[in-house]
Design a protein around this motif. Structure first.
Motif, PDB file in Angstrom:
ATOM      1  N   LEU A   5       0.831  -1.203   0.000  1.00  0.00           N
ATOM      2  CA  LEU A   5       0.000   0.000   0.000  1.00  0.00           C
ATOM      3  C   LEU A   5       0.866   1.254   0.000  1.00  0.00           C
ATOM      4  N   GLU A   6       1.933   1.247   0.785  1.00  0.00           N
ATOM      5  CA  GLU A   6       2.839   2.409   0.812  1.00  0.00           C
ATOM      6  C   GLU A   6       3.455   2.642  -0.564  1.00  0.00           C
ATOM      7  N   ASN A   7       3.894   1.578  -1.209  1.00  0.00           N
ATOM      8  CA  ASN A   7       4.498   1.712  -2.542  1.00  0.00           C
ATOM      9  C   ASN A   7       3.484   2.235  -3.550  1.00  0.00           C
ATOM     10  N   TYR A   8       2.236   1.763  -3.425  1.00  0.00           N
ATOM     11  CA  TYR A   8       1.196   2.228  -4.342  1.00  0.00           C
ATOM     12  C   TYR A   8       0.894   3.710  -4.127  1.00  0.00           C
ATOM     13  N   GLN A   9       0.798   4.126  -2.882  1.00  0.00           N
ATOM     14  CA  GLN A   9       0.503   5.529  -2.605  1.00  0.00           C
ATOM     15  C   GLN A   9       1.621   6.439  -3.093  1.00  0.00           C
ATOM     16  N   GLN A  10       2.853   5.967  -3.004  1.00  0.00           N
ATOM     17  CA  GLN A  10       3.970   6.748  -3.533  1.00  0.00           C
ATOM     18  C   GLN A  10       3.878   6.835  -5.059  1.00  0.00           C
ATOM     19  N   LEU A  11       3.535   5.724  -5.686  1.00  0.00           N
ATOM     20  CA  LEU A  11       3.375   5.701  -7.144  1.00  0.00           C
ATOM     21  C   LEU A  11       2.237   6.622  -7.567  1.00  0.00           C
ATOM     22  N   GLN A  12       1.148   6.624  -6.800  1.00  0.00           N
ATOM     23  CA  GLN A  12       0.017   7.506  -7.083  1.00  0.00           C
ATOM     24  C   GLN A  12       0.422   8.976  -6.992  1.00  0.00           C
ATOM     25  N   ALA A  13       1.232   9.287  -6.011  1.00  0.00           N
ATOM     26  CA  ALA A  13       1.668  10.672  -5.847  1.00  0.00           C
ATOM     27  C   ALA A  13       2.512  11.117  -7.035  1.00  0.00           C
ATOM     28  N   GLU A  14       3.310  10.195  -7.570  1.00  0.00           N
ATOM     29  CA  GLU A  14       4.169  10.509  -8.716  1.00  0.00           C
ATOM     30  C   GLU A  14       3.373  10.537 -10.024  1.00  0.00           C
ATOM     31  N   ASP A  22      -2.466  -0.721 -14.310  1.00  0.00           N
ATOM     32  CA  ASP A  22      -1.101  -0.375 -14.719  1.00  0.00           C
ATOM     33  C   ASP A  22      -0.184  -0.221 -13.500  1.00  0.00           C
ATOM     34  N   ALA A  23      -0.747   0.296 -12.415  1.00  0.00           N
ATOM     35  CA  ALA A  23       0.041   0.417 -11.177  1.00  0.00           C
ATOM     36  C   ALA A  23       0.433  -0.961 -10.664  1.00  0.00           C
ATOM     37  N   ALA A  24      -0.504  -1.898 -10.709  1.00  0.00           N
ATOM     38  CA  ALA A  24      -0.213  -3.261 -10.252  1.00  0.00           C
ATOM     39  C   ALA A  24       0.927  -3.865 -11.054  1.00  0.00           C
ATOM     40  N   GLU A  25       0.890  -3.637 -12.355  1.00  0.00           N
ATOM     41  CA  GLU A  25       1.956  -4.182 -13.214  1.00  0.00           C
ATOM     42  C   GLU A  25       3.302  -3.579 -12.831  1.00  0.00           C
TER      43      GLU A  25
END
Length: 351
Positions: A5-14, A22-25
């Motif tokens: 979840l932390e990695n996803y939220q960081q990716l979302q911010a970027e 696409d985020a999952a991939e």
């Protein structure tokens, strides 16, 4: 907070507009695993043993958008999720919603494994996944949806977060059969005697052939290979002649069918799109590997139905187009001409 979840939220911010698939991939997980990591944030686990009951509540939601996709094509239809029937066939749970012109579905529910409710400030969605964590079908609310019914659905079917196990389903390699002259003649004769397009899968099973190999083998007058990049040309011709077509998009868990005209056509980046009010199609047409014009006898052999079929490099069906017709009637002369012109172009390329 878990690491995923932390990695996803960081990716979302970027990349704020990055889609979950696409985020999952990018994160090296399945889309279902990503949603499972978000349970308790804006995601709720729903009871996967109640999938038929969940589907049957969708009519009460009113106007929704149904989405079915594969790796390279997305089909989105807005309408009411109605006339849904669930049945069991050969120990496999199936669903069908027969609504030509609306949300028209064929659902292979024995392939469905998990389900989540995803809520956001823009819309909410109920998303279904297979055992590999890959999306098979999604239903999104619209501005016209009955949101109180969504609250009821959530309360009725929510379950505590559970351990999600995903298993990669290895698809068996389809070995090309070498047919004797007698076997090939028998296959071609059986094709010519088809009485219903719905019997075509049984024809392939009987002769132990994959779809692409069958199209290669049967040849004229039943199958013609055409350039794989003709989708824009076909849809432009369909639009220009105001033809009604049927657009089939599916995966191993669902097939979604649009019936009607297409009007707003647009290339956006790598996607070729139909962007109409009640229907959107998004296709990575450059990823199509092969395409065929296919003709099949039906109505006890009295009518020949013509389709245009697109495949990926693995031989999986990505998209199929038919000229819309009612049972017992022929497709329009305009649709037949569109298909004929494609075969003429192919013959010219070969000669």
């Amino acid at each position: 907070m878990n690491t995923l979840l932390e990695n996803y939220q960081q990716l979302q911010a970027e990349t704020p507009r990055l889609r979950a698939v696409d985020a999952a991939e990018k994160l090296g997980v399945s889309e279902a695993e990503l949603l499972n990591a978000m349970v308790g944030v804006n995601v709720t686990s729903l009871d996967p043993t109640k999938i038929p009951e969940i589907l049957k509540t969708f009519k009460k939601l009113g106007h929704v958008m149904a989405l079915t996709r594969n790796n390279h094509v997305v089909n989105e239809i807005k309408g009411v999720y109605e006339k849904l029937y669930i049945s069991e066939r050969n120990d496999s749970l199936m669903g069908v919603a027969i609504n030509p012109g609306g949300i028209d579905l064929r659902l292979f529910l024995h392939k469905w494994h998990s389900v989540f409710l995803v809520e956001s400030e823009h819309h909410s969605s109920i998303q279904f996944f297979d055992i590999a964590g890959k999306a098979v079908h999604k239903v999104f609310t619209t501005a016209q949806s009955n949101m109180s019914e969504l609250v009821n659905l959530k309360e009725r079917f929510k379950v505590p977060a559970y351990k999600l196990t995903v298993t990669s389903e290895e698809k068996p390699t389809q070995l090309l059969r070498v047919l004797s002259e007698e076997e090939l003649a028998a296959f071609r004769a059986a094709w010519a005697k088809l009485e219903d397009v719905h019997l075509f899968p049984k024809l392939l099973d009987t002769h132990n052939l994959g779809r692409v190999q069958a199209l290669d083998l049967v040849g004229s007058p039943w199958s013609y290979e055409i350039p794989s990049n003709v989708l824009p040309e076909v849809l432009e011709a369909v639009k220009a002649q105001a033809q009604e077509i049927m657009v089939f998009v599916g995966n191993h868990g669902a097939v979604q069918i649009y019936s009607g005209q297409v009007n707003t056509l647009k290339q956006v980046g790598e996607w070729y799109n139909v962007l109409d009010p009640q229907f959107n199609l998004h296709a990575k047409a450059q990823q199509f590997d092969r395409a065929f014009v296919v003709r099949k006898p039906t109505d006890n052999g009295e009518t020949v139905v013509t389709s245009i079929e697109f495949f990926d490099a693995q031989g999986d069906t990505l998209l199929t187009l038919f000229g819309r017709r009612t049972e017992g009637k022929k497709q329009t002369a305009e649709w037949q001409t569109i298909c004929h012109n494609l075969t003429e172009e192919k013959l010219a390329m070969i000669s």
